[in-house]
Design an enzyme around this catalytic site. Structure first.
Site, PDB file in Angstrom:
ATOM      1  N   SER A  99      51.109 134.360  22.866  1.00 52.48           N
ATOM      2  CA  SER A  99      51.860 135.440  23.515  1.00 52.48           C
ATOM      3  C   SER A  99      51.446 136.833  23.038  1.00 52.48           C
ATOM      4  O   SER A  99      50.336 137.261  23.277  1.00 52.48           O
ATOM      5  CB  SER A  99      53.344 135.183  23.315  1.00 52.48           C
ATOM      6  OG  SER A  99      54.119 136.129  23.989  1.00 52.48           O
ATOM      7  N   ASP A 242      52.226 141.741  28.001  1.00 50.57           N
ATOM      8  CA  ASP A 242      51.898 141.192  26.685  1.00 50.57           C
ATOM      9  C   ASP A 242      50.730 140.212  26.865  1.00 50.57           C
ATOM     10  O   ASP A 242      50.194 140.072  27.975  1.00 50.57           O
ATOM     11  CB  ASP A 242      53.130 140.540  26.029  1.00 50.57           C
ATOM     12  CG  ASP A 242      53.470 139.192  26.620  1.00 50.57           C
ATOM     13  OD1 ASP A 242      53.278 139.017  27.834  1.00 50.57           O
ATOM     14  OD2 ASP A 242      53.923 138.306  25.876  1.00 50.57           O
ATOM     15  N   ASP A 244      50.269 137.076  27.172  1.00 55.48           N
ATOM     16  CA  ASP A 244      50.265 135.961  28.130  1.00 55.48           C
ATOM     17  C   ASP A 244      50.984 136.315  29.430  1.00 55.48           C
ATOM     18  O   ASP A 244      51.274 135.440  30.241  1.00 55.48           O
ATOM     19  CB  ASP A 244      50.795 134.669  27.506  1.00 55.48           C
ATOM     20  CG  ASP A 244      52.250 134.749  27.118  1.00 55.48           C
ATOM     21  OD1 ASP A 244      52.768 135.875  26.960  1.00 55.48           O
ATOM     22  OD2 ASP A 244      52.889 133.686  26.969  1.00 55.48           O
ATOM     23  N   ASP A 246      53.957 137.249  30.333  1.00 50.85           N
ATOM     24  CA  ASP A 246      55.333 136.918  30.732  1.00 50.85           C
ATOM     25  C   ASP A 246      56.284 138.096  30.529  1.00 50.85           C
ATOM     26  O   ASP A 246      57.370 138.120  31.079  1.00 50.85           O
ATOM     27  CB  ASP A 246      55.855 135.635  30.051  1.00 50.85           C
ATOM     28  CG  ASP A 246      55.870 135.703  28.540  1.00 50.85           C
ATOM     29  OD1 ASP A 246      55.317 136.661  27.964  1.00 50.85           O
ATOM     30  OD2 ASP A 246      56.424 134.768  27.925  1.00 50.85           O
TER      31      ASP A 246
HETATM   32 MG    MG Z   1      54.584 136.400  26.026  1.00 51.08          MG
END
Ligand code: MG
Length: 459
Positions: A99, A242, A244, A246
């Site tokens: 992440s 960020d 990844d 999300d």
């Molecule tokens: Mg994330």
């Protein structure tokens, strides 16, 4: 990686590559996950980190050794992989990602068949299989297979578009600057926006697992470039993701960076206008702003513990359609009850198009709060007792003890005191209508907590 038979933290398994998280471990974890799922079809994908292909291959080997069939998605944003699990009616999924952590980290997330991360109870089952070495390997003639998936980005983009008025958004010809953090947001966001008729300018859009542009955590200090770009280009909106994709943080047309509480409150306001009486799920660390919006527009707030997985699971249990976090996570249930930076961006553009107003103006109209933070050192062994005494002290005010203790006061100020999960500390978050009051609350509670700790030490 962590003592006491724990693999999973608040957001899956995380560790330093080749130190805390090795290829050997990843293969065993893969087999533990495969044993847990007892076969079936699992989607596997990864983020842009340098170590992701290495760890993904190890996890895949571990999975097929237990007879699981792998639907291999390759590099993709976390929300796209989560949607793909649901879309392909897979039995679950595994994502290799850390992440927002720095590039030397990586991690493993496990998804259930609905695309949402598995529950803590299910994580414990996998931990028990892993630490007891109870891996259930398949015979040579019943090993799993690997099937590559194609077109998952297209399917995800189409799915997101179905939840907004794309014609209306296209009619506005918005110019959006996207800061993709040199990661997987590049694979979906620019295309999603172009397909909605936006003009797109990208920064940090070349995929590079060393994250040369900025750190993958979209904190205001990492987003100065985006803010400058929005202003210099006269764009309508800036958005940063960020590592990844999300979480998304938005910059208004004046270049001002807004923390997630405010954009979440804006989304909640418009959602409640169209869906009065609905539940809004958010951690107790979120701003009173969300509460104000819910009260003004007839919504019901459901407070949760801090953490995105608990927000998803609460939404699932209550069939709630909207959730959000102060860090830029927005969960839109009609798409999928997980945080999704692409879905969040589409929702913000939808609101801008419908209202015909710039983002700065719509955010300005929301109630204003000042936030202050503080911390008090507290030995691990005293944390629970401190909490008990602290709850005694603030009894009588409007309280939540779901995670630490949060008190809301008559003058709209509030304080949250939470024991840190990782450090010998109590963290304090105060909010008030003036900066002075917020500071005063922090000082007051620092003194109260220090007093409790001193009295516990001397008793
Ligand atoms: Mg994330």
């Amino acid at each position: 990686m962590t003592p006491n038979r724990r693999l999973f933290g608040t957001n899956g398994i995380r560790g330093l590559v080749n130190k805390e998280l090795t290829v050997e471990m990843a293969a065993s974890i893969g087999s533990a996950i495969g044993t847990f799922f007892k076969g079936g079809n699992l989607v596997v994908g990864y983020d842009a980190r340098t170590s992701s292909p290495m760890l993904a291959n190890a996890v895949i080997s571990g999975l097929i050794a237990t007879g699981c069939n792998v639907l291999f998605a390759g590099m993709a944003p976390t929300p796209t992989l989560q949607y793909t699990v649901k879309d392909y009616k897979a039995d679950g999924g595994v994502i290799i990602t850390a992440s927002h952590n720095p590039p030397e980290y990586n991690g493993i997330k496990v998804l259930w068949s609905d695309g949402i991360e598995i529950s803590r109870e299910q994580e414990i089952e996998i931990e028990n299989i892993f630490f007891d070495g109870k891996l259930s390997y398949a015979g040579w003639n019943s090993l799993g297979t690997i099937k590559p998936l194609s077109g998952i980005m297209d399917r995800y983009i189409e799915a997101v578009k179905r939840h907004v008025d794309t014609a209306k958004i296209a009619s506005k010809s918005f110019h959006v600057v996207v800061d993709a953090a040199n990661s997987v947001a590049s694979l979906t966001i620019p295309r999603l926006l172009r397909e909605m008729g936006c003009k797109v300018t990208t920064i940090n859009a070349n995929i590079d697992g060393t994250f040369p542009g900025r750190l993958p955590e979209p904190r205001p200090e990492n987003l100065k470039e985006l803010s400058l770009a929005v202003r210099a280009l006269g764009a309508d909106l800036g958005v940063a993701f960020d590592g990844d994709a999300d979480r998304s943080i938005f910059v208004d047309e004046k270049g001002e960076i807004h923390w997630g509480d405010k954009t979440f409150a804006l989304v909640a306001k418009h959602f409640l206008k169209e869906n009065p009486g609905e539940k809004i799920v958010t951690p107790v660390s979120s701003s009173t702003l969300i509460k104000d919006v819910a009260e003004a527009y007839g919504g019901e707030i459901v407070w949760t513990k801090v953490g995105s997985v608990v927000v998803s699971h609460t939404m699932k249990a209550l069939n709630a359609k909207l959730g959000g976090e102060e860090n830029g996570g927005i969960f839109y249930g009609p798409h999928l009850a997980v945080r999704d930076g692409g879905m969040a961006t589409a929702l913000i553009l939808n609101i801008m198009a419908k209202e015909g107003q710039p983002l700065s103006k719509m955010l300005e109209e929301l109630p204003k709060y000042f936030i202050e933070k503080g911390k008090v050192e507290c030995p691990e062994r005293l944390k629970d007792m401190v909490l008990e005494k602290l709850i005694e002290k603030v009894k009588g005010s409007n309280l939540s003890t779901i995670d630490g203790v949060k008190a809301w006061f008559e003058d709209k100020s509030s304080i949250l005191a939470r024991p840190s999960g990782t450090e010998p500390l109590y963290r304090l978050y105060a909010e008030a209508k003036t900066a002075e009051k917020a500071k005063k609350l922090i000082l007051e509670y620092e003194t109260i907590i220090k007093g409790i700790i001193d009295s516990l030490k001397s008793s």
